[in-house]
Design an enzyme around this catalytic site. Structure first.
Site, PDB file in Angstrom:
ATOM      1  CE  LYS A 182      -3.873   2.156   2.464  1.00  0.00           C
ATOM      2  NZ  LYS A 182      -4.852   2.012   3.563  1.00  0.00           N
ATOM      3  CB  SER A 200      -7.133   4.795   2.369  1.00  0.00           C
ATOM      4  OG  SER A 200      -6.561   4.039   3.436  1.00  0.00           O
ATOM      5  CB  SER A 235      -8.480   2.351   5.244  1.00  0.00           C
ATOM      6  OG  SER A 235      -8.848   3.704   5.256  1.00  0.00           O
TER       7      SER A 235
END
Length: 485
Positions: free
Chosen positions: A94, A169, A193
């Site tokens: 990520k 996210s 997220s």
């Protein structure tokens, strides 16, 4: 709707290798039934065909460099070298996590060319376990908001419908998994997220208990503890495989703690059932788009087949005050962390409005307000413990709206109620965060427009294995496979 719709993207079907679970791939590599080059090349081929359609993976390394690393891994195995649990698996990290020698942008033009000189703690562990890091997964700017778009790379599109958001996210990670571009992925979770994008792309996302996965390196190692790192996967076993490597005490993360045993091995013992407190929409407190609650209630029915009985429960608590406490604590951590950019007039112009809002709200906070928020959070923790005296799990929808148009930055209204901030529509995710609880998103199906949804299963603090076992019991009842391809 229980039948999984086909993706609306014109993607070629994944080959046999890319459809194997991460657990199966790791085992096949260790037994030398598949070479690391075969595995990595298969995923790179699929990424080349699919990623241009969805923009899930960014900062992809040169193919030749990745394959050279795969060849070195094969040579290592041929010489009877040790192979870690993730040996040979291609993974993209990520883009909020530091990756040594690999561009890390945080989704911000301020860091468009930033190349870290160190790894995040969990990234270092993933490398040590033998994974091959091929690139990064796309995020919203600084992880703010559950819609993955930024001015550096653009938006990530939903795995099922290119018109819809991927969530966030960890949106890039969830889409890459759903379309079989990665065998397993990492994510992080503050306001949902790891859970929201998993729900929006029909995969699993696990928010670990506070402290299970060490956070850092960071300049603040004591205060900013509501955000956690964790795994996303196409199955609970894949999630456990990655979590085994991420988790455990780190001396530079003083609030981290030791794990006890292997989560993957722990899943070999099936869940024996239990009692679930179904919060639903909290007696009408949470605005929820029509169609979400029935999907979750049908999922609870499937859990009943696995000996998990549910009972509706609305705790006696001031949920509006709890949300305000969440906002205060988020501003005190995220807003203050972003202030260094806000204070530079050149960089401030590069911040998206939500980032500016977080900073300016943080600047208005007083110490008594922050203290009152922590007291409210502590009261919620005590309430949760009393609930877990009677129930094994809490269930809630993972999101209050179905995936929305990707061009919509955030829903301004839910079920006829105006949203007063960019994250109010994700209020449902705050309850596990504020309690420091483990929570897993499990897919619950699709509405009549083919939009995915998920449900949170929340367990007592440090009851991570019990939550994973419940998720695995639910997974065994599903009439479809996770993912989209």
């Amino acid at each position: 709707m229980t039948v999984r719709p086909a993706t609306k993207h014109a993607v070629p079907p994944a080959g046999d290798i890319c459809r194997l679970s991460a657990v199966e791939l790791a085992d096949a590599i260790r037994r030398r039934r598949l070479s690391v080059r075969e595995v990595v090349a298969a995923f790179l081929d699929h990424i080349e065909a699919v990623n241009p359609l969805v923009n899930a993976i960014v900062s992809l390394r040169e193919r030749a460099d990745i394959l050279d690393e795969a060849d070195r891994a094969d040579t290592h195995l041929a010489r009877a070298g040790d192979a870690g649990a993730l040996f040979g698996l291609p993974i993209a990290i990520k883009d909020l996590a530091l990756t040594k020698g690999l561009r890390t942008t945080f989704g911000s033009p301020i860091f468009a060319d930033f190349v870290p000189q160190e790894d995040d703690f969990f990234v270092e562990r993933v490398r040590k376990a033998g994974a091959i890091i091929i690139g990064k997964t796309n995020v919203p700017e600084f992880g703010l908001g559950s819609n993955t778009y930024n001015t550096v790379f653009g938006p990530t599109l939903n795995a099922f419908d290119p018109a819809l958001t991927a969530g966030g996210s960890s949106g890039g990670a969830a889409v890459a998994l759903a379309l079989d571009m990665l065998p397993v992925a990492d994510g992080s979770d503050f306001g949902g997220s790891l859970r929201n994008p998993a729900a929006y792309n029909n995969v699993y996302g696990f928010r670990p208990s506070q402290g299970l996965v060490p956070a850092g390196p960071d300049i603040d190692v004591f205060h900013a503890q509501m955000g956690v790192e964790g795994p996303i996967g196409r199955s609970l076993r894949d999630i456990a495989l990655l979590l085994d490597e991420q988790a455990g005490y780190h001396p530079r993360a003083p609030l981290s703690h030791h794990k006890h045993g292997s989560f993957l091995e722990g899943l070999q013992t099936p869940a024996s059932g239990g009692r679930i407190a179904w919060f639903g929409d909290l007696g009408g407190h949470l605005p929820v788009e029509a169609g979400i609650l029935p999907l979750c209630e049908a999922a609870l029915g499937r859990l009943a087949d696995a000996s998990f009985q549910s009972e509706a429960l609305v705790p006696d608590f001031d949920f509006e005050a709890l949300w305000q406490a969440f906002m205060t604590l988020r501003q005190a951590s995220s807003g203050c962390a972003l202030k260094v950019h806000y204070d530079d007039p050149v960089k401030r112009r590069l911040l998206k409005p939500e980032a500016v809002w977080e900073v300016e709200q943080a600047m208005r906070l007083t110490a008594p307000e922050v203290h009152a928020a922590t007291v409210r959070r502590s009261s919620w923790h005590r309430t949760l413990l009393s609930i877990f005296d009677r129930f094994d799990l809490i269930a809630l929808p993972t999101a209050q709206v179905f995936p929305f148009e990707v061009a919509t930055h955030w829903p301004s209204e839910v079920a006829g109620r105006a949203m007063d901030s960019y994250h109010r529509w994700m209020q449902v995710s705050a309850f596990a965060t504020l309690g420091g609880c483990p929570a897993v998103n499990v897919p619950v199906g699709f509405d009549d427009r083919g939009r995915p949804m998920g449900m949170q299963l929340i367990g007592r603090p440090r009851g991570d294995l019990a939550v994973l076992r419940a998720g695995a019991a639910y997974e065994a009842t599903l009439p479809w496979q996770a993912g989209a391809s």
